[in-house]
Scaffold this motif. Structure first.
Motif, short mmCIF file in Angstrom:
data_model
loop_
_atom_site.label_atom_id
_atom_site.label_comp_id
_atom_site.label_asym_id
_atom_site.label_seq_id
_atom_site.Cartn_x
_atom_site.Cartn_y
_atom_site.Cartn_z
N SER A 1 6.02 -15.98 37.69
CA SER A 1 7.33 -15.43 37.99
C SER A 1 8.09 -15.08 36.71
O SER A 1 8.70 -14.01 36.60
N CYS A 2 8.02 -15.97 35.71
CA CYS A 2 8.72 -15.71 34.44
C CYS A 2 8.10 -14.53 33.69
O CYS A 2 8.81 -13.76 33.02
N ILE A 3 6.77 -14.38 33.76
CA ILE A 3 6.12 -13.22 33.14
C ILE A 3 6.60 -11.94 33.79
O ILE A 3 6.93 -10.94 33.11
N GLU B 1 14.72 -16.03 44.47
CA GLU B 1 13.75 -17.00 44.95
C GLU B 1 12.34 -16.67 44.46
O GLU B 1 11.34 -17.06 45.07
N GLY B 2 12.27 -15.96 43.33
CA GLY B 2 10.99 -15.51 42.81
C GLY B 2 10.04 -16.63 42.47
O GLY B 2 8.84 -16.55 42.74
N PHE B 3 10.58 -17.71 41.89
CA PHE B 3 9.72 -18.84 41.51
C PHE B 3 9.08 -19.47 42.74
O PHE B 3 7.85 -19.65 42.80
N ALA B 4 9.87 -19.78 43.74
CA ALA B 4 9.33 -20.41 44.95
C ALA B 4 8.33 -19.50 45.66
O ALA B 4 7.29 -19.95 46.15
N THR B 5 8.65 -18.20 45.67
CA THR B 5 7.74 -17.25 46.32
C THR B 5 6.41 -17.18 45.58
O THR B 5 5.33 -17.16 46.19
N ALA B 6 6.46 -17.17 44.25
CA ALA B 6 5.23 -17.13 43.46
C ALA B 6 4.39 -18.38 43.69
O ALA B 6 3.16 -18.30 43.84
N VAL B 7 5.02 -19.54 43.76
CA VAL B 7 4.28 -20.78 44.01
C VAL B 7 3.64 -20.73 45.40
O VAL B 7 2.48 -21.13 45.57
N PHE C 1 10.22 -13.84 27.73
CA PHE C 1 9.62 -14.90 28.54
C PHE C 1 10.14 -16.27 28.13
O PHE C 1 10.50 -17.10 28.98
N ILE C 2 10.18 -16.53 26.82
CA ILE C 2 10.64 -17.85 26.34
C ILE C 2 12.08 -18.09 26.76
O ILE C 2 12.45 -19.17 27.23
N SER C 3 12.91 -17.05 26.64
CA SER C 3 14.31 -17.18 27.03
C SER C 3 14.45 -17.43 28.53
O SER C 3 15.19 -18.32 28.97
N ILE C 4 13.73 -16.66 29.34
CA ILE C 4 13.83 -16.78 30.80
C ILE C 4 13.27 -18.12 31.28
O ILE C 4 13.89 -18.80 32.09
N SER C 5 12.11 -18.50 30.77
CA SER C 5 11.49 -19.75 31.23
C SER C 5 12.34 -20.95 30.85
O SER C 5 12.47 -21.91 31.64
N GLU D 1 15.45 -20.96 33.18
CA GLU D 1 15.12 -21.31 34.56
C GLU D 1 14.76 -22.79 34.67
O GLU D 1 15.14 -23.46 35.63
N LEU D 2 14.03 -23.28 33.70
CA LEU D 2 13.65 -24.69 33.72
C LEU D 2 14.88 -25.58 33.61
O LEU D 2 15.03 -26.56 34.36
N GLU D 3 15.78 -25.24 32.70
CA GLU D 3 17.01 -26.02 32.55
C GLU D 3 17.85 -25.97 33.81
O GLU D 3 18.41 -26.98 34.25
N SER D 4 17.94 -24.79 34.42
CA SER D 4 18.73 -24.64 35.64
C SER D 4 18.18 -25.50 36.78
O SER D 4 18.93 -26.18 37.49
N ILE D 5 16.87 -25.49 36.92
CA ILE D 5 16.24 -26.27 37.99
C ILE D 5 16.37 -27.77 37.73
O ILE D 5 16.71 -28.55 38.63
N LEU D 6 16.14 -28.19 36.50
CA LEU D 6 16.17 -29.61 36.17
C LEU D 6 17.57 -30.19 36.22
O LEU D 6 17.76 -31.38 36.44
#
Length: 464
Positions: free
Chosen positions: A284-286, A344-350, A447-451, A454-459
């Motif tokens: 999703s991040c890519i 919801e791109g991350f959840a959809t990709a998973v 990618f580094i910026s987005i990932s 997104e990781l910080e937002s989720i955590l």
């Protein structure tokens, strides 16, 4: 200076230990005749001078490799094609066959290369060997070397061990068994400990059951018509790439939080593996980084996730874990770019990855692949943007210890030339995931910026 050669040699099994042997390619091997070779690279700390490397490490590796090859003879063999005969391809060993082994020296910054930060991909290419050229034994037999090794000393800093193999030789599990055997012999000086541990001893019996006609169906597929007397192994290393390499580590605690995030959005999904969560997050991040850099070329642009699964335990009857060769099935998940770049791109990709890895390797899908391999080939070679996966976290590459310590870093160099990511167990913990990517410098920055965001937002979310 870059990289310079210290010695080139060929290592054979000990005399009178193998003789002439043939290993016919199965359907699962033949489908890998066309893709480029696999390039692996291990980094080891080695704070010793070049003289110590020449006096101690070179003899040790030569000796242990020779002993190991008597048990893994296909690595020292040649792949044979018979373009003018209706004979199936095979791997054949005769006395004198060998593995090309190169020892080299490099003056690049070892610590820079083994990091996780973005690094120029081209710096890694001189550290992995090329396969030797295919050649004609007679007018109707083409011989193709299938394996080569390069060991490079960074004086007073480290050692890298680069491996290149033709994918038709074997898959990751077989290659891992070879490495565990070689490192065991290197550490103990003999093969006794390796032979007492049956979980690494190869099984050469062609036990996979399927119709013989599958070979003919695959070899008659249009792309396989290039397997003629002019066949050459694709040499990726001659091409420079405008990419950087980066390693993302997802810890077990981060993975667990990502799982919770997915199941909040998609509670009906049920069990979600760490592999599906890690791959879905990165995929999703890519996609989002590509859209940020290149713009949205169309909300209905099609792309897909692609990986392979080890079928040894899924076939009926099951295949031994140390079965020598390829035993892989494709797992494919198509989607629209818009679906994995939205909120919801991350959840959809998973979800797509989880369903692909679950549905493509059930007994009905496997049987369908064996009954209709043409559909499988069309799926595998489909020309659409894909994020593929090299490696597996089920085989811990950080256990590959030759006697001077476990690897400091592992890289899959062959992903430089395609759109794959590497997924392996992490150095710090086998429950963490280490994911390697190769992208243009601009897209990697995105990618580094987005990932990270997104990781910080989720955590940091209070939803859990």
């Amino acid at each position: 200076m870059g990289t310079s050669i210290i010695e080139k040699c060929h290592i054979s099994p000990p005399p009178n230990t193998v003789g002439q042997k043939s290993l016919p390619l199965t359907f699962f091997d033949i489908v890998w005749l066309l893709p480029p070779p696999v390039h692996q690279l291990f980094f080891y700390n080695f704070p010793h001078p070049k003289s110590h490397f020449i006096d101690t490490i070179i003899p040790k590796l030569k000796h242990s490799l020779s002993i190991t090859l008597q048990h893994f003879f296909p690595f020292a063999s040649n792949l044979l094609l018979f373009p003018s005969r209706p004979t199936k391809p095979e791997i054949r060993h005769v006395d004198g066959d060998s593995v090309a082994l190169t020892f080299a020296e490099c003056d690049l910054d070892f610590n820079h290369l083994k990091g996780n930060h973005p690094r120029d991909c081209n710096m890694f290419h001189p550290l992995v060997p090329r396969l030797e050229n295919a050649f004609k034994e007679t007018n109707d037999i083409v011989k193709i070397p299938v394996f080569s090794i390069q060991v490079t000393i960074f004086p007073n800093s480290g050692i890298t061990i680069g491996l290149t193999n033709h994918h038709a030789l074997c898959d990751a599990r077989t290659r891992y068994c070879f490495l565990m055997a070689w490192t065991s012999v290197a550490r103990h000086g003999t093969n006794e400990f390796f032979l007492s541990n049956s979980k690494w001893v190869p099984v050469y019996d062609r036990v996979i059951q399927y119709p013989d006609s599958l070979h003919d169906v695959v070899l008659s597929y249009p792309l396989f018509r290039t397997l003629d007397e002019n066949y050459k192994v694709p040499d990726q290393l001659v091409q420079k790439v405008d990419r950087v390499r980066f390693t993302l580590v997802l810890t077990r605690s981060q993975i667990n939080m990502l799982k919770k995030c997915v199941l909040v959005q998609l509670p009906s999904l049920g069990y979600v593996s760490s592999f599906a969560v890690g791959c879905g997050f990165v995929w999703s991040c890519i996609a989002k980084s590509r859209v940020r850099v290149e713009g949205n070329k169309g909300e209905y642009e099609v792309e897909r996730f692609f990986c392979v699964a080890d079928l040894r335990g899924r076939l009926n009857p099951p295949v031994p874990e140390t079965y020598f060769g390829n035993c892989l099935g494709p797992c494919v998940g198509p989607t629209k770019t818009k679906a994995i770049t939205g909120s919801e791109g991350f959840a959809t990709a998973v979800e797509i990855v989880a369903k692909a890895t679950r549905e493509w390797v059930d007994s009905n899908s496997i049987q369908g692949m064996l009954n209709d391999p043409t559909t499988m080939l069309e799926t595998v070679f489909m020309q659409v943007p894909s994020v593929g996966v090299a490696g597996t976290p089920k085989l811990n590459v950080y256990d590959v210890d030759f006697g001077w310590g476990k690897p400091e870093k592992y890289e899959t160099v062959s992903i430089d030339y395609n759109d794959s990511i590497s997924v392996n167990a992490s150095k710090e913990s086998s429950e963490d995931l280490e994911i390697g990517l190769c992208l243009s410098a601009k897209q990697m920055g995105a990618f580094i910026s987005i990932s990270k965001a997104e990781l910080e937002s989720i955590l940091q979310s209070r939803a859990f």
